[in-house]
Design a protein around this motif. Structure first.
Motif, PDB file in Angstrom:
ATOM      1  N   ASN A  17      42.047  39.234  29.446  1.00 33.57           N
ATOM      2  CA  ASN A  17      42.411  40.504  30.095  1.00 33.57           C
ATOM      3  C   ASN A  17      41.322  41.578  29.999  1.00 33.57           C
ATOM      4  N   GLY A  18      40.180  41.243  29.432  1.00 36.67           N
ATOM      5  CA  GLY A  18      39.105  42.243  29.325  1.00 36.67           C
ATOM      6  C   GLY A  18      37.850  41.626  28.749  1.00 36.67           C
ATOM      7  N   GLY A  19      36.766  42.363  28.772  1.00 38.06           N
ATOM      8  CA  GLY A  19      35.520  41.953  28.123  1.00 38.06           C
ATOM      9  C   GLY A  19      35.018  40.581  28.571  1.00 38.06           C
ATOM     10  N   ILE A  20      34.513  39.824  27.613  1.00 38.71           N
ATOM     11  CA  ILE A  20      33.909  38.518  27.886  1.00 38.71           C
ATOM     12  C   ILE A  20      34.909  37.558  28.528  1.00 38.71           C
ATOM     13  N   GLY A  21      36.150  37.584  28.056  1.00 39.96           N
ATOM     14  CA  GLY A  21      37.166  36.688  28.605  1.00 39.96           C
ATOM     15  C   GLY A  21      37.376  36.937  30.090  1.00 39.96           C
ATOM     16  N   LEU A  22      37.411  38.198  30.478  1.00 40.75           N
ATOM     17  CA  LEU A  22      37.591  38.520  31.898  1.00 40.75           C
ATOM     18  C   LEU A  22      36.342  38.124  32.688  1.00 40.75           C
ATOM     19  N   ALA A  25      36.760  34.519  33.141  1.00 43.05           N
ATOM     20  CA  ALA A  25      37.873  34.290  34.082  1.00 43.05           C
ATOM     21  C   ALA A  25      37.427  34.554  35.519  1.00 43.05           C
ATOM     22  N   ARG A  26      36.598  35.573  35.719  1.00 46.42           N
ATOM     23  CA  ARG A  26      36.109  35.866  37.080  1.00 46.42           C
ATOM     24  C   ARG A  26      35.326  34.671  37.635  1.00 46.42           C
ATOM     25  N   GLY A  27      34.473  34.084  36.801  1.00 47.16           N
ATOM     26  CA  GLY A  27      33.701  32.926  37.248  1.00 47.16           C
ATOM     27  C   GLY A  27      34.614  31.765  37.609  1.00 47.16           C
ATOM     28  N   LEU A  28      35.612  31.511  36.744  1.00 43.25           N
ATOM     29  CA  LEU A  28      36.526  30.390  36.984  1.00 43.25           C
ATOM     30  C   LEU A  28      37.327  30.614  38.260  1.00 43.25           C
ATOM     31  N   ALA A  29      37.771  31.860  38.476  1.00 42.17           N
ATOM     32  CA  ALA A  29      38.533  32.177  39.697  1.00 42.17           C
ATOM     33  C   ALA A  29      37.642  32.019  40.927  1.00 42.17           C
ATOM     34  N   GLN A  30      36.412  32.490  40.832  1.00 40.22           N
ATOM     35  CA  GLN A  30      35.482  32.325  41.968  1.00 40.22           C
ATOM     36  C   GLN A  30      35.233  30.852  42.269  1.00 40.22           C
ATOM     37  N   GLY A  31      35.243  30.032  41.206  1.00 42.53           N
ATOM     38  CA  GLY A  31      35.037  28.588  41.395  1.00 42.53           C
ATOM     39  C   GLY A  31      36.242  27.890  42.000  1.00 42.53           C
ATOM     40  N   GLY A  32      37.372  28.607  42.084  1.00 40.52           N
ATOM     41  CA  GLY A  32      38.552  28.047  42.732  1.00 40.52           C
ATOM     42  C   GLY A  32      39.715  27.784  41.804  1.00 40.52           C
ATOM     43  N   LEU A 217      26.307  41.766  29.987  1.00 35.50           N
ATOM     44  CA  LEU A 217      27.535  42.244  30.617  1.00 35.50           C
ATOM     45  C   LEU A 217      28.534  41.095  30.654  1.00 35.50           C
ATOM     46  N   PRO A 218      29.838  41.396  30.667  1.00 37.68           N
ATOM     47  CA  PRO A 218      30.832  40.307  30.709  1.00 37.68           C
ATOM     48  C   PRO A 218      30.545  39.286  31.804  1.00 37.68           C
ATOM     49  N   ASN A 219      30.071  39.756  32.964  1.00 39.36           N
ATOM     50  CA  ASN A 219      29.817  38.804  34.054  1.00 39.36           C
ATOM     51  C   ASN A 219      28.612  37.905  33.783  1.00 39.36           C
TER      52      ASN A 219
END
Ligand code: NDP
Length: 251
Positions: A17-22, A25-32, A217-219
């Motif tokens: 829900n924040g920081g490195i985990g988010l 998570a953004r990368g995983l969501a972008q990957g599908g 950065l988290p991303n």
């Protein structure tokens, strides 16, 4: 590119829900992948789910407890029907001299950072084995490799995370489960915002001590998450990958 395609996969990210985990998570969501965010703070969970989209859901749980960790896997299976990827990212720190920690603080940090990863991995193992495989990504730290005078229990927990990664990888390789670890350098998150308040001179030391000359950065963690969650890493297991702007490469 199909090697990195996560379409149809379900990824649980503790502390997503924040920081490195988010960032992961953004990368995983972008990957599908469909992401299951796990955290204790309902408002932060809702914000992450809204941002991630793609059918993302949140589970409110304390993964430092056995019941909390088990509830995460149970809820992911109930809501999504499968669990392909587990990111053990939840963690925290308390900074002080080693002699000043109480036993309660020591246990709190070991449980939050190390026991949580063991409990979630243990809960996920049966499901992944039954499905023929899976991906577990643990989050260590530069303190998995180096000492820090103001973070003895944190460092002990993160050294443990790296070693746990190797043991699980060997034990579960035959089940088709790859277990790897990511070692972030200094990343700008709520955790390190607090560290900058607690440790004088930290900001300058990080910028000077990181060859890339900046905070991560988290991303910056999005890509490694996709790699370790995808078929691209199917013969990679038991390893720890620094994502640190070169911090660990220097003498
Ligand atoms: P944040 O404080 O921003 O995020 C920590 C996350 O963990 C939050 O989402 C929090 O959610 C969750 N969390 C903490 N304890 C629990 C728990 N018991 N049960 C469920 N969720 C929990 O920190 P970072 O993003 O910086 O840290 C993420 C991970 O990366 C940690 O393991 C940290 O040790 C590691 N790390 C961080 C570095 C950095 O420079 N930032 C460097 C190296 C490693 P909630 O509060 O809602 O429960």
């Amino acid at each position: 590119m199909s090697l990195f395609d996560l379409t149809g996969k379900v990824a649980v990210v503790t502390g997503g829900n924040g920081g490195i985990g988010l960032g992961m998570a953004r990368g995983l969501a972008q990957g599908g992948a469909r992401v299951v965010v796990v955290g204790r703070d309902r408002a932060k969970n809702s914000g992450a789910v809204a941002e991630l989209g793609g059918g993302a859901i949140a589970i409110e749980a304390d993964v430092a407890t056995e019941a909390g960790a088990a509830s995460v896997v149970k809820a992911a299976m109930e809501h999504c029907g499968r669990l392909d990827i587990l990111v053990n990212n939840a963690g925290t720190n308390i900074r002080k001299a080693p002699e000043d920690y109480s036993l309660e603080e020591w246990r709190f940090l070991i449980d939050a950072n190390l026991t949580s990863a063991f409990l979630c991995a243990k809960a996920a193992h049966a499901v992944m084995k039954a499905a023929g495989g899976g991906k577990i990504i643990n989050v260590g730290s530069m303190t998995s490799l180096f000492g820090a005078a103001f973070a003895a229990p944190y460092g002990a927990s993160k050294g443990g995370v790296m070693q746990l990664t190797q043991s699980l990888a060997i034990a579960w390789a035959a089940d088709g489960i790859q277990v790897n670890c990511v070692l972030p350098g200094w990343i700008d998150t709520d955790l390190t915002k607090q560290a900058r308040k607690d440790v004088s001179g930290l900001n300058d030391n990080v910028v000077k001590g990181t060859p890339a000359g900046r905070w991560g950065l988290p991303n910056d963690l999005s890509g490694v998450a996709v790699f370790l969650a995808s078929a691209a890493s199917d013969f990679v297991t038991g390893t720890s990958i620094p994502v640190d702007g070169g911090y660990a490469a220097q003498i």
